[in-house]
Design a protein around this motif. Sequence first.
Motif, mmCIF file in Angstrom:
data_model
loop_
_atom_site.group_PDB
_atom_site.id
_atom_site.type_symbol
_atom_site.label_atom_id
_atom_site.label_comp_id
_atom_site.label_asym_id
_atom_site.label_seq_id
_atom_site.Cartn_x
_atom_site.Cartn_y
_atom_site.Cartn_z
ATOM 1 N N ASN A 100 0.810 -1.218 0.000
ATOM 2 C CA ASN A 100 0.000 0.000 0.000
ATOM 3 C C ASN A 100 0.848 1.275 0.000
ATOM 4 O O ASN A 100 0.349 2.355 0.330
ATOM 5 N N GLY A 101 2.105 1.139 -0.388
ATOM 6 C CA GLY A 101 2.972 2.304 -0.540
ATOM 7 C C GLY A 101 3.358 2.977 0.757
ATOM 8 O O GLY A 101 3.709 4.164 0.765
ATOM 9 N N ILE A 102 3.284 2.227 1.865
ATOM 10 C CA ILE A 102 3.648 2.772 3.176
ATOM 11 C C ILE A 102 5.063 2.321 3.511
ATOM 12 O O ILE A 102 5.358 1.122 3.502
ATOM 13 N N LYS A 103 5.942 3.259 3.785
ATOM 14 C CA LYS A 103 7.328 2.917 4.100
ATOM 15 C C LYS A 103 7.419 2.359 5.530
ATOM 16 O O LYS A 103 6.633 2.699 6.399
ATOM 17 N N ILE A 104 8.415 1.491 5.712
ATOM 18 C CA ILE A 104 8.608 0.789 6.985
ATOM 19 C C ILE A 104 9.950 1.186 7.573
ATOM 20 O O ILE A 104 10.992 1.054 6.921
ATOM 21 N N ALA A 105 9.925 1.668 8.825
ATOM 22 C CA ALA A 105 11.157 2.010 9.534
ATOM 23 C C ALA A 105 11.215 1.254 10.853
ATOM 24 O O ALA A 105 10.198 1.078 11.526
ATOM 25 N N LEU A 106 12.412 0.820 11.217
ATOM 26 C CA LEU A 106 12.623 0.192 12.521
ATOM 27 C C LEU A 106 13.443 1.132 13.390
ATOM 28 O O LEU A 106 14.450 1.688 12.945
ATOM 29 N N THR A 107 13.006 1.311 14.632
ATOM 30 C CA THR A 107 13.783 2.056 15.624
ATOM 31 C C THR A 107 14.078 1.116 16.784
ATOM 32 O O THR A 107 13.363 0.136 16.999
ATOM 33 N N THR A 108 15.128 1.418 17.542
ATOM 34 C CA THR A 108 15.491 0.534 18.646
ATOM 35 C C THR A 108 16.371 1.239 19.663
ATOM 36 O O THR A 108 17.139 2.144 19.308
ATOM 37 N N GLY A 109 16.252 0.807 20.898
ATOM 38 C CA GLY A 109 17.144 1.297 21.941
ATOM 39 C C GLY A 109 18.520 0.658 21.860
ATOM 40 O O GLY A 109 19.447 1.078 22.559
ATOM 41 N N PHE A 110 18.654 -0.374 21.005
ATOM 42 C CA PHE A 110 19.958 -0.996 20.805
ATOM 43 C C PHE A 110 20.903 -0.038 20.094
ATOM 44 O O PHE A 110 20.481 0.820 19.316
ATOM 45 N N TYR A 111 22.198 -0.243 20.312
ATOM 46 C CA TYR A 111 23.225 0.491 19.574
ATOM 47 C C TYR A 111 23.417 -0.207 18.216
ATOM 48 O O TYR A 111 22.908 -1.309 17.977
ATOM 49 N N ARG A 112 24.158 0.432 17.326
ATOM 50 C CA ARG A 112 24.201 -0.009 15.939
ATOM 51 C C ARG A 112 24.760 -1.425 15.758
ATOM 52 O O ARG A 112 24.221 -2.203 14.965
ATOM 53 N N LYS A 113 25.804 -1.801 16.483
ATOM 54 C CA LYS A 113 26.417 -3.115 16.248
ATOM 55 C C LYS A 113 25.424 -4.248 16.494
ATOM 56 O O LYS A 113 25.283 -5.150 15.663
ATOM 57 N N VAL A 114 24.728 -4.216 17.623
ATOM 58 C CA VAL A 114 23.794 -5.305 17.919
ATOM 59 C C VAL A 114 22.550 -5.210 17.023
ATOM 60 O O VAL A 114 21.967 -6.228 16.648
ATOM 61 N N THR A 115 22.175 -4.005 16.647
ATOM 62 C CA THR A 115 21.074 -3.826 15.685
ATOM 63 C C THR A 115 21.407 -4.532 14.375
ATOM 64 O O THR A 115 20.572 -5.240 13.809
ATOM 65 N N ASP A 116 22.639 -4.364 13.914
ATOM 66 C CA ASP A 116 23.063 -4.991 12.660
ATOM 67 C C ASP A 116 23.079 -6.519 12.766
ATOM 68 O O ASP A 116 22.743 -7.219 11.803
ATOM 69 N N ILE A 117 23.483 -7.034 13.925
ATOM 70 C CA ILE A 117 23.479 -8.484 14.131
ATOM 71 C C ILE A 117 22.058 -9.026 13.986
ATOM 72 O O ILE A 117 21.815 -10.014 13.292
ATOM 73 N N ILE A 118 21.096 -8.341 14.629
ATOM 74 C CA ILE A 118 19.702 -8.788 14.598
ATOM 75 C C ILE A 118 19.132 -8.680 13.187
ATOM 76 O O ILE A 118 18.478 -9.610 12.692
ATOM 77 N N LEU A 119 19.381 -7.556 12.514
ATOM 78 C CA LEU A 119 18.886 -7.385 11.142
ATOM 79 C C LEU A 119 19.411 -8.486 10.229
ATOM 80 O O LEU A 119 18.675 -9.040 9.407
ATOM 81 N N ALA A 120 20.697 -8.807 10.375
ATOM 82 C CA ALA A 120 21.296 -9.841 9.537
ATOM 83 C C ALA A 120 20.711 -11.218 9.839
ATOM 84 O O ALA A 120 20.434 -12.001 8.916
ATOM 85 N N LYS A 121 20.503 -11.520 11.116
ATOM 86 C CA LYS A 121 19.936 -12.814 11.503
ATOM 87 C C LYS A 121 18.521 -12.982 10.943
ATOM 88 O O LYS A 121 18.111 -14.082 10.573
ATOM 89 N N LEU A 122 17.784 -11.885 10.867
ATOM 90 C CA LEU A 122 16.410 -11.914 10.357
ATOM 91 C C LEU A 122 16.343 -11.821 8.831
ATOM 92 O O LEU A 122 15.308 -12.114 8.237
#
Length: 244
Positions: free
Chosen positions: A109-131
Amino acid sequence: MSKVKLAIFDMAGTTVQDEREVEKCFYDAIKATHLNVSREKINSMMGWSKILVFETIWKEEIGEDHPDYSKKVQESYNYFTKTLEEHYETVGAKPYEGVLEVFDYCRSNGIKIALTTGFYRKVTDIILAKLGWDKGLNSDYICLTNGNENIINCSTASSDVVHGRPAPDMIHLAMKKCGIADPKQVINLGDTPSDLQSAEAANVLYSVGSLYGTHSQEELQSYKHDQFISKPIEMIDIIKKLNE
């Protein structure tokens, strides 16, 4: 014409399954570095920038003017980050049931998706990659195309901004990355008081609290919100109603 142009989602406890492992990593670090803090206190600070949690705890413990304050904060934080990174590297991460369907609906439906998190960038990247949610993201964590291969349009971590939650900085950065200027085109979903506070501070169109994460309705009730949901899939009906 869709009113909602950007849907912002928290990660752990909202889109990414959280079995209290983040809280446990906090508690392990607190015990290992000889702090005496209750689980209730830790839970009240979930969603914050992680370094801010330890700054706050040590400030209350010894005061920020204490000569060992910075050293103590760093010791606790380092223990926490090592434990957290090892957890996600070893165990991985899973989305809550229904999250991918919500993402599919937004993309369709043309709605953009953003993720925010209290995590710092390194652990955020680990989670994004695992998913597999890092597909299509450039070095600024923005996806410039809308194809079937990408899952999200942008990622914003607490270490990407000056002030993490409850400040609105991550929401503002996500809007900037996605080319959205009007907060009244933004919907936000999160499971902590700081998620709701940051959504209020950003003046978003609609603020939703998730009751399947780390906090109960009783714990979230006093914070400004528009609606609570008990499962992610309910976001689809909310967006449909907003766009009527």
